[in-house]
Each structure stands twice: as structure tokens, then as C-alpha cells.
Design an enzyme around this catalytic site. Structure first.
Site, PDB file in Angstrom:
ATOM      1  N   ARG A  85      38.249  35.877  30.475  1.00  0.00           N
ATOM      2  CA  ARG A  85      38.822  35.000  31.491  1.00  0.00           C
ATOM      3  C   ARG A  85      38.068  33.679  31.459  1.00  0.00           C
ATOM      4  NH1 ARG A  85      38.956  38.237  36.633  1.00  0.00           N
ATOM      5  NH2 ARG A  85      40.629  39.391  35.603  1.00  0.00           N
ATOM      6  N   ARG A 154      34.330  33.147  42.256  1.00  0.00           N
ATOM      7  CA  ARG A 154      35.258  33.076  41.131  1.00  0.00           C
ATOM      8  C   ARG A 154      35.898  31.690  41.039  1.00  0.00           C
ATOM      9  NH1 ARG A 154      37.054  38.369  39.761  1.00  0.00           N
ATOM     10  NH2 ARG A 154      35.320  39.817  40.012  1.00  0.00           N
ATOM     11  N   LYS A 221      32.825  40.265  44.485  1.00  0.00           N
ATOM     12  CA  LYS A 221      33.386  38.962  44.132  1.00  0.00           C
ATOM     13  C   LYS A 221      33.675  38.145  45.393  1.00  0.00           C
ATOM     14  CE  LYS A 221      37.891  41.233  43.736  1.00  0.00           C
ATOM     15  NZ  LYS A 221      38.943  41.649  42.807  1.00  0.00           N
ATOM     16  N   LYS A 223      36.028  34.596  46.702  1.00  0.00           N
ATOM     17  CA  LYS A 223      37.127  33.726  46.291  1.00  0.00           C
ATOM     18  C   LYS A 223      37.319  32.589  47.287  1.00  0.00           C
ATOM     19  CE  LYS A 223      39.512  37.460  43.852  1.00  0.00           C
ATOM     20  NZ  LYS A 223      40.773  38.233  43.697  1.00  0.00           N
ATOM     21  N   CYS A 442      50.873  41.558  38.286  1.00  0.00           N
ATOM     22  CA  CYS A 442      49.606  41.648  37.564  1.00  0.00           C
ATOM     23  C   CYS A 442      49.874  42.190  36.163  1.00  0.00           C
ATOM     24  CB  CYS A 442      48.629  42.545  38.316  1.00  0.00           C
ATOM     25  SG  CYS A 442      49.077  44.295  38.289  1.00  0.00           S
ATOM     26  N   CYS A 448      44.908  47.180  31.565  1.00  0.00           N
ATOM     27  CA  CYS A 448      44.061  47.290  32.748  1.00  0.00           C
ATOM     28  C   CYS A 448      43.709  48.753  33.001  1.00  0.00           C
ATOM     29  CB  CYS A 448      44.742  46.697  33.969  1.00  0.00           C
ATOM     30  SG  CYS A 448      43.719  46.843  35.461  1.00  0.00           S
ATOM     31  N   CYS A 487      48.210  48.624  40.829  1.00  0.00           N
ATOM     32  CA  CYS A 487      47.252  49.355  41.657  1.00  0.00           C
ATOM     33  C   CYS A 487      47.043  48.551  42.936  1.00  0.00           C
ATOM     34  CB  CYS A 487      45.942  49.578  40.895  1.00  0.00           C
ATOM     35  SG  CYS A 487      44.831  48.142  40.897  1.00  0.00           S
ATOM     36  N   CYS A 491      45.566  41.955  42.722  1.00  0.00           N
ATOM     37  CA  CYS A 491      45.464  40.784  41.850  1.00  0.00           C
ATOM     38  C   CYS A 491      46.641  39.820  41.978  1.00  0.00           C
ATOM     39  CB  CYS A 491      45.305  41.234  40.400  1.00  0.00           C
ATOM     40  SG  CYS A 491      43.708  42.014  40.063  1.00  0.00           S
TER      41      CYS A 491
END
Length: 578
Positions: A85, A154, A221, A223, A442, A448, A487, A491
Site C-alpha cells: 500500500r 494511516r 490504526k 485514521k 473491498c 484478503c 468481512c 474497509c
């Protein structure tokens, strides 16, 4: 007290630190054994501890799940590959950088690129032996993978078209500055990937190495997104920390601050839930970075380091309360936010087609299904963009909705770019339904490792069938925000879809309804663990009902609440209530 506890500013919440906390603590600022394990010729994978650290460097180890059973039958290790990424604050990349990402995808990746919902580049299929060469090439193009993943801040999002107005350009610059300020400072990245000078002595007891994050970084994480009303394309309320631009007399006067948003949850665990950020006040532009830094340090010190699925900032806020957070923030800032200013949002989607910017140059927003840049029979998207990049003197902008803006086109270049777009079939999606143009998904299967069901590969097929329904109902031009993930990790921000599907098992999804069209209300579960036949049988009469009985200007998410299909969700704390 353990050595790890000594590195934490406060005692971990809920119990001893998790295994990931120990991995970070013992990594010597994200080094671990990566240099050695990357050179191991026996396997194409990495040990799990190093895989956890690799995320901070912008990569996830994956395997092709389509091949997993066959390789196991042949007694072969999984078909390991790595996803990379690339950080792009505000989604901005030069034409030269676009061409380099294209080149690397062909040379080392699986021949495709993907635009993420955080406005970053994603490349799949990189083998372990090619990771260092790929990352070094990305760095040479003045981009980085550092902090694209991992327990740090991120990619910082902002409206992707700074040429739309002077204010948009100013907001983008603040997004870039926040990103730079919150980037990790460890030399490990340069040592491992760029052959930088090795630091021999341990850095474990030198807090100045990471003045913001410290030696164990964040609990999870983090954001950040900056929105420019009336567009909420960054879904600002889904961010851990959001900034809403306040514009008066066509000037940026500051930002409303929102805290505690987040999309991820765990199936079957009602202690996990999506949440919306809450507006806590207003700051001036020059105060923005101070607010961002101090907010991150509060999460660093008070986030849950014992249970990772409860470690996001939203849980820290909900556990302690907004009043506690604002008091802690003001104490660290040494000053207080002003009262929040008025604002309004009209939508959270992209505006497609040609737009002339405030600088007199042109911007073309293209529709990209699920953000996947690749060539298909009859639709050479990747080739077309490559040819445009060769002549384009402006830049490329990745949108939060996985679309692409060819930005800052000069009048002299506009005709040639129009010709290339027509030649290769590049499209603004006008021939598609508004439902398809409002969709997000996603990656999910096959790469994934968390995916329970398909998303990117399946949503277009489901939309083919739903478009027959909306055509019959006369809704082809009506925007309805629809999202699908493999899931519940969130995302594609599924909790903010007016219609959403979250994968439960192969071919089965939980179906959610009723989010706000402008991203200001969460949706609610409507049916659990259903397949395509039931999805269509439920949505067909519902969409016809909406077509016949909606009020003037009423969006689908509002209608399903008024009509009694689901109850409105006022907070993530009642997301699971019946």
C-alpha cells in the site's frame, strides 16, 4: 512492572498487553528480524511476528486462497504474495508517479492497481524476493509505503480535487502537512528497504526516536480525514479524527473537529460496533496539527493495549466519555476549542465527468468499478491511463469512492486526453445506473486473509440483477449508496451504506439498511446470513415501495426508517439493539 509496561504511559486497559504489543516492544522500532527473514530462500513467506511488523512498512503477507486447497493437496506451502500500500495524502500522484506504479504492477505485481477507499494505491501479487526492489522504486519516485498500514496514523484523506476551488487546495495542503507531521520517525524503514545507514546501538530507551508514538506506537490504526462541505466524500464521521472545513465569504476560516468514528466490528461480539465521530468544537487552520498530534497522543496513552478488537479510538472515547476527552485534550493543548460552526453536507459520492477548476484548468472524474485498474476485453482502462499519463502535465487524484480524477488538465491537452479517453473506453459511468456509480466494495477473496465472502468479484454481478429491478421501478438515476465487504472490518465503510452487505460465510451476507445519504447516520441489520435469492426477494418489493411512496427529495436510507423496515441508529452504542 514489566519492561513493556515501563514503555507505556499508562497501565494497559483490561489486562496484560497483547502479543502484538510485545512484538512492537521487542522490535527495536520496527526492525525485528525483517532483514534476515526477507533473505531466507527456503520460504516465500515470513514468520508471523515479522509479518506483524511488516504492516508498519506498508505491506501485508497474503496467499491466493483460490489455490490454497490444491497447494495443500500437493504438500506445497501456500502461494504467498505480498500486498503493498502506497501513501498518497489526499490521493494525489503526479503523472510520473502514476507511470511508475503502473510499471511496478506489471513487473512485480499481478498486473493491476487498486484505488483504496482511503485514497491510497494498493498493489497485489508481489513476491517476497521482489519486495525490497519494489519499495525502493516507490521511494525513488518520491512516494512511500511507510505507515500505509500498522498501528500508526494511516493515509490522511481530503477532498481529491483541490483545483475545484482555492479552499480545496488549502485543505489538501493541510492534509499533506498532517500526514508528514504524524509519519513515524524510525530509521528502520530506510535501513531495511533503502540501504540506509545502520544504527548499531539499541534505540529502545531513546524516546526522541518517536516523539509522538513512543517505542510501542499506537494500540491500533488511526485514521484522519478532512471534508469540504457540501461534499462528505471522505465520510468524515467514519474517521478516528475528522476535520470539517468551515468556509465564510469563500475563505477557509477553520475546521470543526470530530472524534471517535470507526467502521470495524466483529461478528457475534456486541462489544464491538461501528461508530460515528462526534463534533466537539472548532479550531483555526494554524491549530490543526496541534489538535491532531495531541489527539493521537491521548489514544497512545489511553487506548486498549490488551484486547486489540477493542483498541480503536472510538472505544477509548466511549469508555471514558466525550467530556473526559475534551478535558484531556484541552489540558494537553493548553487552550480550548471554540464552539462548533454551522455546516451542511449534500452527498458523500463523487461528481463525475468534466469540471473546470478555479485555476482555469480541467478535471475529468472517471468511474472505476471497485477501484480496480486493469485491462479487460473491450475496456483497456490501465492502458488508456498509461497513455494519458505519458502526455498529461497535471496529476492524478484517487477519490475516497475508489474513482479517479485526471486533474489539472491544460486547455492545450484537453482535446488529446478526450481523444485517448474515447479510444480506450474510459468512462464517467454515465451509461451505468446511479446505484452502480454509488457502490463501494473491498478486495475480499482471493487475497484478503480476513474475507469470509466475496465482495469485489461479486458486487458487480449482484448489481447486474439489481439494475433490472431499479429500471423496472424507475430508479435508474436515483443515487442509493450501496456497499459490500467480505468481512466486518469495515474497509469499504459498510456501516454507512443505505444498503450494505457484510460477508458472513461463502455466498452469505448480513444485510443492513438505513444509513444517512450524507454519511451522518449508521445503518441497521435487516437480515442475517442470506444469499442472493433472498437478497433479491427482499430488495425487489422494497425498492418498488420506495419508488411509489417516497416523499419529495427523500433518500432511500431515510425512507426505510420512515416505512418501518429498520429503526434509526443514533449511536454505535445502540447499533446492536433489537
Amino acid at each position: 512492572m514489566t519492561a513493556l509496561a515501563n514503555k507505556l504511559s499508562v497501565t494497559p486497559i483490561g489486562g496484560p498487553p497483547s502479543d502484538v504489543e510485545h512484538i512492537k516492544s521487542e522490535s527495536n522500532y520496527l526492525r525485528g528480524a525483517l532483514v534476515e527473514t526477507l533473505q531466507n530462500p527456503i520460504t516465500g513467506g515470513l514468520p508471523e511476528d515479522d509479518n506483524r511488523l511488516l504492516k508498519f512498512h506498508g505491506s501485508y503477507m497474503q496467499d491466493d486462497r483460490d489455490l490454497r486447497n490444491e497447494r495443500e493437496r500437493q504438500k506445497l506451502e501456500p502461494a504467498y504474495q505480498f500486498m503493498l500500500r502506497v501513501v498518497a495524502p489526499g490521493g494525489v500522484a503526479t503523472s510520473a508517479q502514476w507511470l511508475e506504479m503502473d510499471r511496478l504492477a506489471q513487473l512485480y505485481g499481478n498486473g493491476t492497481l487498486r484505488i483504496t477507499t482511503r485514497q491510497a494505491f494498493q498493489m497485489h501479487g508481489v513476491l517476497k524476493w521482489n519486495l525490497k526492489k519494489t519499495i525502493k522504486s516507490i521511494n525513488d519516485s518520491l512516494m512511500t509505503t511507510l505507515a500505509a498500514c500498522g498501528d500508526v496514523n494511516r493515509n490522511v484523506m481530503s477532498n481529491p480535487n483541490p483545483y475545484q476551488s482555492d479552499v480545496h487546495g488549502e485543505v489538501y495542503e493541510w492534509a499533506r502537512r498532517i500526514s508528514d507531521h504524524l509519519s513515524p520517525r524510525t530509521p528502520a524503514y530506510h535501513e531495511i528497504w533503502l540501504d540506509g545507514e545502520k544504527v548499531v546501538d539499541s534505540l529502545a530507551d531513546q524516546p526522541e526516536v518517536e516523539p509522538i508514538y513512543g517505542p510501542v506506537y499506537l494500540p491500533r490504526k488511526f485514521k484522519i480525514g478532512l471534508a469540504v462541505p457540501p461534499s462528505n466524500d471522505v465520510d468524515v464521521f467514519s474517521q478516528d479524527l475528522g476535520f470539517i472545513a468551515i468556509i465564510e465569504d469563500n475563505k477557509l476560516v477553520g475546521f470543526n473537529v470530530t472524534v471517535g468514528g470507526g467502521m470495524g466490528m466483529t461478528h457475534g461480539d456486541t462489544n464491538t460496533y461501528p461508530q460515528l465521530g462526534r463534533v466537539i468544537g472548532f479550531c483555526k487552520p494554524e491549530q490543526l496539527i496541534d489538535v491532531a498530534e495531541k489527539t493521537v497522543t491521548i489514544q497512545r496513552d489511553y487506548g486498549n493495549r490488551s484486547v486489540r478488537k477493542n483498541a480503536r479510538f472510538k472505544y477509548t472515547i466511549d469508555r471514558h466519555g466525550i467530556e473526559w476527552f475534551t478535558e484531556e485534550l484541552y489540558d494537553r493543548l493548553g487552550w480550548q476549542l471554540e464552539a462548533a460552526r454551522d455546516f451542511y453536507f449534500e452527498h458523500n459520492g463523487d461528481r463525475y465527468g468534466w469540471i473546470k477548476g478555479s485555476n482555469g484548468r480541467w478535471n475529468l472524474t472517471l468511474y472505476v468499478q471497485s477501484g480496480r485498474i486493469h485491462d479487460q476485453e473491450g475496456y483497456e482502462l490501465m492502458t488508456g491511463l498509461r497513455e494519458i499519463a505519458k502526455i498529461h502535465t497535471g496529476d492524478f487524484r484517487l477519490t475516497p469512492n475508489q474513482n479517479l480524477i485526471i486533474a489539472n488538465i491544460t486547455t492545450a491537452k484537453k482535446r488529446k486526453i478526450m481523444e485517448l479517453a474515447q479510444q480506450y473506453g474510459l468512462t464517467d459511468g454515465a451509461h451505468h445506473s446511479a446505484l452502480r456509480r454509488s457502490s463501494l466494495s473491498c478486495v475480499a477473496l482471493p487475497t484478503c486473509g480476513l474475507a469470509m465472502a466475496e465482495a469485489e468479484r461479486y458486487l458487480p454481478l449482484l448489481l447486474d440483477k439489481l439494475e433490472l429491478v431499479i429500471d423496472e421501478a424507475g430508479l435508474r438515476d436515483k443515487e442509493i449508496v450501496i456497499r459490500m465487504t467480505g468481512c466486518p472490518n469495515g474497509c469499504a465503510r459498510p456501516a454507512l451504506g443505505e444498503i450494505s452487505f457484510i460477508g458472513k460465510s461463502p455466498g452469505k451476507y448480513n444485510m443492513y439498511l438505513g444509513a444517512g445519504f450524507t454519511g451522518d447516520r449508521l445503518n441497521k441489520i435487516y437480515r442475517e446470513n442470506i444469499g442472493e435469492d433472498e437478497i433479491l426477494s427482499l430488495l425487489t418489493p422494497m425498492l418498488h415501495h420506495y419508488a411509489k411512496e417516497r416523499q419529495s427529495g427523500e433518500h432511500f436510507g431515510d425512507f426505510v426508517i420512515r416505512a418501518g423496515y429498520v429503526k434509526a441508529v443514533t449511536s454505535g452504542l445502540n447499533f446492536h439493539n433489537v
